[in-house]
Design a protein around this motif. Structure first.
Motif, mmCIF file in Angstrom:
data_model
loop_
_atom_site.group_PDB
_atom_site.id
_atom_site.type_symbol
_atom_site.label_atom_id
_atom_site.label_comp_id
_atom_site.label_asym_id
_atom_site.label_seq_id
_atom_site.Cartn_x
_atom_site.Cartn_y
_atom_site.Cartn_z
ATOM 1 N N ARG A 122 0.912 3.173 3.282
ATOM 2 C CA ARG A 122 0.151 2.680 4.462
ATOM 3 C C ARG A 122 -0.748 1.700 3.855
ATOM 4 O O ARG A 122 -1.262 0.534 4.571
ATOM 5 N N TYR A 123 -1.234 1.817 2.637
ATOM 6 C CA TYR A 123 -2.129 0.952 2.039
ATOM 7 C C TYR A 123 -1.526 0.472 0.810
ATOM 8 O O TYR A 123 -1.069 1.336 -0.094
ATOM 9 N N GLY A 124 -1.330 -0.612 0.409
ATOM 10 C CA GLY A 124 -0.780 -1.227 -0.640
ATOM 11 C C GLY A 124 0.656 -1.520 -0.530
ATOM 12 O O GLY A 124 1.176 -1.529 0.612
ATOM 13 N N GLN A 125 1.431 -1.587 -1.526
ATOM 14 C CA GLN A 125 2.940 -2.074 -1.468
ATOM 15 C C GLN A 125 3.786 -0.817 -1.903
ATOM 16 O O GLN A 125 3.298 0.186 -2.601
ATOM 17 N N PRO A 126 5.001 -0.881 -1.365
ATOM 18 C CA PRO A 126 5.545 -1.771 -0.394
ATOM 19 C C PRO A 126 4.895 -1.292 1.086
ATOM 20 O O PRO A 126 4.696 -0.266 1.375
ATOM 21 N N SER A 127 4.823 -2.278 1.860
ATOM 22 C CA SER A 127 3.957 -2.336 3.144
ATOM 23 C C SER A 127 4.802 -1.571 4.015
ATOM 24 O O SER A 127 6.085 -2.017 4.083
ATOM 25 N N ILE A 128 4.185 -0.929 5.314
ATOM 26 C CA ILE A 128 4.908 -0.709 6.386
ATOM 27 C C ILE A 128 5.757 -1.866 6.941
ATOM 28 O O ILE A 128 6.854 -1.524 7.437
ATOM 29 N N ARG A 129 4.954 -2.769 7.171
ATOM 30 C CA ARG A 129 5.380 -3.908 8.013
ATOM 31 C C ARG A 129 7.137 -4.368 7.248
ATOM 32 O O ARG A 129 7.828 -4.730 7.915
ATOM 33 N N SER A 130 6.675 -4.510 6.010
ATOM 34 C CA SER A 130 7.752 -5.152 5.327
ATOM 35 C C SER A 130 9.200 -4.212 5.204
ATOM 36 O O SER A 130 10.168 -4.891 5.588
ATOM 37 N N LYS A 131 8.818 -2.862 5.124
ATOM 38 C CA LYS A 131 9.887 -2.079 5.302
ATOM 39 C C LYS A 131 10.585 -1.893 6.759
ATOM 40 O O LYS A 131 11.631 -1.952 6.928
ATOM 41 N N ILE A 132 9.746 -2.086 7.764
ATOM 42 C CA ILE A 132 10.297 -1.989 9.235
ATOM 43 C C ILE A 132 11.206 -3.246 9.539
ATOM 44 O O ILE A 132 12.378 -3.234 9.847
ATOM 45 N N GLU A 133 10.473 -4.372 8.779
ATOM 46 C CA GLU A 133 11.295 -5.574 9.124
ATOM 47 C C GLU A 133 12.954 -5.731 8.275
ATOM 48 O O GLU A 133 13.589 -5.729 8.856
ATOM 49 N N GLU A 134 12.532 -4.959 7.170
ATOM 50 C CA GLU A 134 13.794 -4.814 6.219
ATOM 51 C C GLU A 134 14.869 -3.944 6.935
ATOM 52 O O GLU A 134 15.905 -4.399 6.948
ATOM 53 N N LEU A 135 14.390 -2.814 7.730
ATOM 54 C CA LEU A 135 15.251 -1.893 8.203
ATOM 55 C C LEU A 135 16.083 -2.614 9.370
ATOM 56 O O LEU A 135 17.132 -2.419 9.516
ATOM 57 N N GLN A 136 15.145 -3.176 10.179
ATOM 58 C CA GLN A 136 15.749 -3.868 11.320
ATOM 59 C C GLN A 136 16.758 -5.160 10.873
ATOM 60 O O GLN A 136 17.818 -4.928 11.623
ATOM 61 N N LYS A 137 16.354 -5.832 10.043
ATOM 62 C CA LYS A 137 17.336 -6.856 9.499
ATOM 63 C C LYS A 137 18.843 -6.326 9.033
ATOM 64 O O LYS A 137 19.771 -7.133 9.292
ATOM 65 N N SER A 138 18.609 -5.002 8.576
ATOM 66 C CA SER A 138 19.855 -4.616 8.141
ATOM 67 C C SER A 138 20.618 -4.011 8.901
ATOM 68 O O SER A 138 21.572 -3.196 8.597
ATOM 69 N N GLY A 139 20.169 -3.853 9.978
ATOM 70 C CA GLY A 139 21.053 -3.217 11.161
ATOM 71 C C GLY A 139 20.334 -1.904 11.806
ATOM 72 O O GLY A 139 21.062 -1.347 12.669
ATOM 73 N N CYS A 140 19.341 -1.547 11.334
ATOM 74 C CA CYS A 140 18.750 -0.406 12.226
ATOM 75 C C CYS A 140 18.356 -0.399 13.639
ATOM 76 O O CYS A 140 17.062 -0.891 13.654
ATOM 77 N N GLU A 141 19.013 -0.085 14.595
ATOM 78 C CA GLU A 141 18.434 -0.125 15.797
ATOM 79 C C GLU A 141 17.533 1.105 16.311
ATOM 80 O O GLU A 141 17.009 0.957 17.290
ATOM 81 N N ARG A 142 17.349 1.796 15.460
ATOM 82 C CA ARG A 142 16.677 3.009 15.802
ATOM 83 C C ARG A 142 15.921 3.322 14.329
ATOM 84 O O ARG A 142 16.674 3.448 12.985
ATOM 85 N N ILE A 143 14.524 3.931 14.202
ATOM 86 C CA ILE A 143 13.919 3.986 12.962
ATOM 87 C C ILE A 143 13.196 5.307 13.145
ATOM 88 O O ILE A 143 12.282 5.514 14.233
ATOM 89 N N LEU A 144 13.396 6.085 12.403
ATOM 90 C CA LEU A 144 12.261 7.650 12.287
ATOM 91 C C LEU A 144 11.281 7.360 11.406
ATOM 92 O O LEU A 144 11.617 6.956 10.128
ATOM 93 N N LEU A 145 9.874 7.266 11.812
ATOM 94 C CA LEU A 145 8.947 7.050 11.059
ATOM 95 C C LEU A 145 8.380 8.418 10.578
ATOM 96 O O LEU A 145 8.133 9.372 11.474
ATOM 97 N N TYR A 146 8.145 8.583 9.213
ATOM 98 C CA TYR A 146 7.923 9.982 8.701
ATOM 99 C C TYR A 146 6.651 9.902 7.818
ATOM 100 O O TYR A 146 6.587 9.530 6.842
ATOM 101 N N PRO A 147 5.423 10.144 8.407
ATOM 102 C CA PRO A 147 4.251 9.890 7.717
ATOM 103 C C PRO A 147 4.013 11.428 7.037
ATOM 104 O O PRO A 147 4.347 12.595 7.498
#
Length: 346
Positions: A122-147
């Motif tokens: 949530r704070y620091g790296q790797p950021s949530i934003r970067s990983k959501i974008e990475e998952l989406q670009k790799s073909g993930c049409e659905r994402i489960l967020l696990y806090p």
């Protein structure tokens, strides 16, 4: 139309698009990149400007934050991190464990070839934003967020979800999203924590008189506004006691890591440790059921500071029960939660 047929019917000039995967994103609190004052200041600034964490008016809080806190705390916090830093990997243990959890979960979900696991902070790296974008670009049409918080609090689970949905604002093609709910009373989680207590106690040549279940605190005002965190912490401890078959006087709830002059949830862990020793308790154990991975708040604040307080106040034996981390019990919980929440997607 299935994905193969769709791909066959795309026009020749259509940009390459990956699809058909499901992402799982493990998200923990965060960590500085290093222990130097600049790195700590950058991390604290991101953390302490989150309105979910500090709900005061920015007009009142920011002068204190930027005028005092960020000029005085980075050096002190950096020294604390240095005592529990993973020197081999040159990173905090929170990063080490979270990364390992993602790698192990990938192996455990090998029977689900469409699932891709990543991790973020949530704070620091790797950021949530970067990983959501990475998952989406790799073909993930659905994402489960696990806090990675068994007990829900606005300052933990909610801010992870906030940041995740902020990241979606900039995506033209948004994936479908699910978020893992609180699992403070999940029996697989309760059994795993109870087993970790039993296993740790079996390594001791003495018997703790009392076990403190120490949870990260929140301001009492947040609880008064309706945050369910306090109640969920107490339920976790009650279920642990029942699972262990202990009497009520052998286990108790306390809250740690308070910050600033405001009243926080009580009883406070540090004050309780001191009081127990002064009143004649000689042997105690402390566990942190609300932390999925060991970090500064467990390895330094409890295993070091609370121990020193107890021993200096008249206690004789102190032990800290490690978090579940990336051990077999901890991974069993994470896998169980993920498989439950993926139902209908896989």
């Amino acid at each position: 139309m299935d994905h193969l047929t769709l791909a066959e019917n795309l026009p020749s000039n259509h940009p390459t698009v990956k699809f058909g995967k499901i992402g799982v994103l493990l998200i923990n609190l965060g960590t500085p990149d290093a222990t130097d004052p600049a790195s700590i200041r950058r991390y604290l600034a991101e953390f302490l400007t989150d309105h979910r964490v500090i709900e005061r008016s920015r007009w009142l809080w920011y002068p204190i934050l930027y005028g005092i806190v960020l000029n005085t705390r980075p050096r002190k916090v950096g020294k604390a991190y240095e005592t529990i830093w993973n020197k081999e990997k040159d990173e905090s243990y929170l990063r080490t464990f979270t990364h390992s959890q993602a790698l192990q979960l990938t192996k455990r979900l090998s029977d689900l070839p469409t699932v891709q696991v990543e991790w973020a902070m949530r704070y620091g790296q790797p950021s949530i934003r970067s990983k959501i974008e990475e998952l989406q670009k790799s073909g993930c049409e659905r994402i489960l967020l696990y806090p990675l918080y068994p007990q829900y609090a606005a300052a933990t689970t909610a801010t992870v979800n906030d940041e995740s949905f902020r990241a979606l604002i900039d995506l033209r093609w948004q994936p479908a999203i699910r978020t893992v709910p609180r699992y403070h009373d999940d029996l697989v989680y309760i059994d795993a924590v109870a087993h970790s207590i039993e296993s740790h106690f079996a390594t001791l040549d003495w018997e703790p008189e009392i076990l403190l279940t120490s949870y990260h605190g929140i301001p009492a005002s947040y609880f008064a506004k309706g945050d369910p965190y306090h109640c969920q912490c107490h339920k976790t401890t009650r279920l642990l006691r029942e699972r262990l078959g202990w009497s009520k006087d052998r286990i108790m709830v306390t809250f740690q890591s308070r910050f600033g002059p405001e009243e926080w949830l009580q009883p406070y862990t540090d004050k309780t440790v001191e009081k127990l020793a002064q009143e004649g308790t000689k042997r105690i154990a402390v566990i942190n059921p609300g932390f999925v991975s060991d970090c500064l708040e467990t390895l330094e604040e409890i295993a070091v500071e609370a121990k020193e307080t107890f021993l200096h106040s008249g206690g004789e034996r102190f032990t800290h029960v490690p978090c579940l981390n990336d051990g077999a019990d901890g991974m069993k919980v994470i896998e169980h939660i993920v498989r439950n929440e993926l139902a209908g997607w896989v």
